[in-house]
Enzyme design. Structure first.
Site, mmCIF file in Angstrom:
data_model
loop_
_atom_site.group_PDB
_atom_site.id
_atom_site.type_symbol
_atom_site.label_atom_id
_atom_site.label_comp_id
_atom_site.label_asym_id
_atom_site.label_seq_id
_atom_site.Cartn_x
_atom_site.Cartn_y
_atom_site.Cartn_z
ATOM 1 N N PHE A 157 0.817 -1.175 0.085
ATOM 2 C CA PHE A 157 0.067 0.083 -0.155
ATOM 3 C C PHE A 157 0.862 1.299 0.273
ATOM 4 O O PHE A 157 0.608 2.162 0.838
ATOM 5 C CB PHE A 157 -1.039 0.044 1.206
ATOM 6 N N GLY A 158 1.750 1.138 -1.009
ATOM 7 C CA GLY A 158 2.667 2.544 -1.273
ATOM 8 C C GLY A 158 1.978 3.465 -2.124
ATOM 9 O O GLY A 158 0.739 3.302 -2.146
ATOM 10 N N ARG A 159 2.656 4.209 -2.485
ATOM 11 C CA ARG A 159 2.136 5.299 -3.604
ATOM 12 C C ARG A 159 1.325 4.693 -4.597
ATOM 13 O O ARG A 159 0.199 5.359 -4.930
ATOM 14 C CB ARG A 159 3.263 6.094 -4.076
ATOM 15 N N ILE A 160 1.794 3.705 -5.467
ATOM 16 C CA ILE A 160 1.103 3.193 -6.660
ATOM 17 C C ILE A 160 -0.142 2.535 -6.167
ATOM 18 O O ILE A 160 -1.413 2.960 -6.620
ATOM 19 C CB ILE A 160 1.922 2.436 -7.448
ATOM 20 N N THR A 180 -0.917 -5.171 3.868
ATOM 21 C CA THR A 180 0.520 -4.660 3.835
ATOM 22 C C THR A 180 1.038 -4.706 5.294
ATOM 23 O O THR A 180 0.309 -5.001 6.409
ATOM 24 C CB THR A 180 0.282 -3.193 3.693
ATOM 25 N N THR A 241 1.897 -5.339 -11.697
ATOM 26 C CA THR A 241 2.457 -4.210 -12.575
ATOM 27 C C THR A 241 3.923 -3.926 -11.675
ATOM 28 O O THR A 241 4.265 -2.832 -11.940
ATOM 29 C CB THR A 241 1.606 -2.995 -12.497
ATOM 30 N N ARG A 243 6.542 -6.337 -9.735
ATOM 31 C CA ARG A 243 7.799 -6.840 -10.315
ATOM 32 C C ARG A 243 7.477 -8.498 -10.509
ATOM 33 O O ARG A 243 6.672 -9.051 -9.503
ATOM 34 C CB ARG A 243 9.020 -6.946 -9.080
ATOM 35 N N GLU A 272 12.406 -10.897 -17.286
ATOM 36 C CA GLU A 272 12.405 -10.281 -18.369
ATOM 37 C C GLU A 272 13.546 -10.220 -19.540
ATOM 38 O O GLU A 272 14.797 -10.056 -18.838
ATOM 39 C CB GLU A 272 12.141 -8.798 -18.125
ATOM 40 N N HIS A 290 6.067 -4.494 -19.858
ATOM 41 C CA HIS A 290 6.680 -3.596 -18.700
ATOM 42 C C HIS A 290 6.514 -2.221 -19.156
ATOM 43 O O HIS A 290 7.237 -1.528 -19.504
ATOM 44 C CB HIS A 290 8.061 -4.041 -18.697
ATOM 45 N N GLY A 292 4.472 0.063 -17.348
ATOM 46 C CA GLY A 292 3.985 0.856 -16.417
ATOM 47 C C GLY A 292 4.230 2.393 -16.526
ATOM 48 O O GLY A 292 3.178 3.212 -16.501
HETATM 49 C C1 8YV Z 1 10.523 1.727 -15.199
HETATM 50 C C2 8YV Z 1 9.608 0.570 -13.274
HETATM 51 O O1 8YV Z 1 10.245 2.342 -16.345
HETATM 52 O O2 8YV Z 1 10.395 2.482 -12.191
HETATM 53 C C3 8YV Z 1 10.188 1.300 -12.143
HETATM 54 O O3 8YV Z 1 10.507 0.665 -11.095
HETATM 55 O O4 8YV Z 1 9.316 -0.511 -13.109
HETATM 56 C C4 8YV Z 1 9.601 1.103 -14.451
HETATM 57 O O5 8YV Z 1 7.940 1.460 -14.805
HETATM 58 C C5 8YV Z 1 11.785 1.098 -15.286
HETATM 59 O O6 8YV Z 1 11.953 0.513 -14.165
HETATM 60 C C6 8YV Z 1 12.801 1.917 -15.762
HETATM 61 O O7 8YV Z 1 14.166 1.629 -14.752
#
Ligand code: 8YV
Length: 324
Positions: A157-160, A180, A241, A243, A272, A290, A292
Site C-alpha cells: 500500500f505504497g504510492r502506486i 501490507t 504491475t 515485479r 524479463e 513492462h 507501467g
Molecule cells: C520503469 C519501473 O520504467 O520505475 C520502475 O521501477 O518498473 C518502470 O516503470 C523502469 O523500471 C525503468 O528503470
C-alpha cells in the site's frame, strides 16, 4: 571553468531530457541501447562521475566494487531499485537515488487497464475481430466478468497502490481490501475508503481481483506461490504491475490451466524479457511488455527527476531521492 561532470546513461532517454542534461553535463550514452554487461558497467564506473542505470542493468557488488572507480553516484532511472545492491553501494561510499512520485499515476492507470482488459476480454475481443472471426453480435459471445463494485485486493500500500485504490473506489465503486505489513491506521483507511486485511490469506480469500504493489525484497520474493494461489477465490484474476519475481510463474500457469484463476494481467515477469511460453498460449491472460511508466509525460518526468538528483549531488547538496 571547472569541467562538467561526466555522466553515463545506460539506455536512450527521451530526447528532450538528454538535450537538457547536455547543458550541464558531459553525457555519455550506451549507443546500442541494450542492457549493459557487468564488464561494461565496471569499466564505465572508472571513467564517469555518475552512472544512470535502469531496471535492465544489474548493478551488483562486483560492479560497485570496481577498482579505481571514479563514479560517486548511481542515479537510477526508475522507482524500483532491487537491481542495485544497496549494501555494496554503501560499502563503496556510492550514493544511490531513484525516481519516486512521477510514475505513480501512469502505473496506477496501467493497473486499471489490465484489470479491465483481463476481466472484460478486451484483448481477446480485439484478436477475434482482427482475425476476421467475429460472426456478429450474439448474447453469448465472450463473457467477461463485471469489474464495477467487485472486491479488489491490493498487496502492498505504497504510492502506486493508493493511486489504484483512489481510481477503484471513486471510478468503479470497488470494495478495496489492503494487505501490507505496515497498514495505515483505521481513520486513514476509512478516509481512503479501503479495508485493511489482517493477513495475506484473508485478502486472497476475499478478493475477486488481486493486484500486486510491493517491491521485491527477500521477504516478498515469491509472495504469490502455489499455496497463495490456492487460497484465491475460484474465478479470481491476478494483476501484476510491480515485479515478476513476486509471483511463482509455474504455479500461476497451473492455476490458470486448472481454471482456478479466470485470468491474469501481467506487465512484469520474473526473467524479463522472457515470458513463459505457456502463458503466451493462454487467451485468458493479458501480457504487456513492462509498460507501467511508458508515457511521454512520465518518461520525461523520470529523466527530469534524475537530473534533479544529479544537480543537487554535484552542487554538494543532499539529493532528494536518496535511497543509499
Ligand atoms: C520503469 C519501473 O520504467 O520505475 C520502475 O521501477 O518498473 C518502470 O516503470 C523502469 O523500471 C525503468 O528503470
Amino acid at each position: 571553468m571547472p569541467s562538467r561532470p561526466r555522466i553515463l546513461l545506460s539506455r536512450r532517454w527521451p530526447e528532450q531530457v538528454e538535450a537538457l542534461l547536455e547543458e550541464g553535463y558531459e553525457v555519455a550514452r550506451n549507443v546500442p541501447d541494450r542492457p549493459m554487461s557487468a564488464a561494461d558497467m565496471r569499466e564505465a564506473l572508472r571513467t564517469v562521475d555518475a552512472f544512470c542505470p535502469t531496471v535492465t542493468d544489474r548493478v551488483d557488488a562486483g560492479v560497485l566494487g570496481a577498482s579505481s572507480r571514479k563514479a560517486r553516484i548511481i542515479a537510477n532511472y526508475g522507482v524500483g531499485f532491487e537491481h542495485i545492491d544497496l549494501a555494496a553501494a554503501r560499502r563503496a561510499g556510492i550514493v544511490v537515488t531513484n525516481t519516486p512520485d512521477v510514475l505513480t499515476d501512469c502505473t496506477a492507470d496501467l493497473a486499471l487497464a489490465l484489470i479491465l482488459s483481463t476481466a472484460r476480454g478486451v484483448v481477446r475481443g480485439d484478436r477475434l475481430v482482427r482475425a476476421g472471426d467475429w460472426a456478429g453480435w450474439s448474447p453469448a459471445s465472450i463473457y467477461g466478468n463485471r469489474v464495477s463494485g467487485k472486491a479488489l485486493g491490493l498487496v502492498g500500500f505504497g504510492r502506486i497502490a493508493r493511486a489504484v485504490a483512489r481510481r477503484a473506489v471513486h471510478g468503479f465503486s470497488m470494495r478495496v481490501l489492503v494487505y501490507t505489513p505496515r497498514p495505515p491506521g483505521d481513520e486513514q483507511a476509512r478516509s481512503l475508503g479501503v479495508e485493511i486485511c489482517a493477513s495475506l490469506d484473508e485478502l486472497l480469500a476475499r478478493s475477486v481481483v488481486v493486484s500486486l504493489h510491493c517491491p521485491v525484497t527477500p521477504e516478498t520474493a515469491g509472495i504469490i506461490g502455489r499455496a497463495q494461489l490456492a487460497r484465491m477465490r475460484r474465478g479470481a484474476i491476478l494483476i501484476n504491475t510491480a515485479r515478476g519475481a513476486l509471483v511463482d510463474e509455474n504455479a500461476l500457469t497451473e492455476a490458470l490451466l486448472s481454471g482456478r484463476l479466470a485470468g491474469a494481467g501481467l506487465d512484469v515477469y520474473a526473467h524479463e524479457p522472457e515470458v513463459p511460453e505457456a502463458l503466451r498460449q493462454m487467451d485468458q491472460v493479458v501480457l504487456l511488455p513492462h509498460l507501467g511508466s511508458a508515457t511521454v509525460e512520465t518518461r520525461e518526468a523520470m529523466g527530469m527527476r534524475v537530473k534533479k538528483n544529479l544537480d543537487r549531488f554535484f552542487a554538494g547538496r543532499e539529493p532528494p531521492d536518496r535511497v543509499a
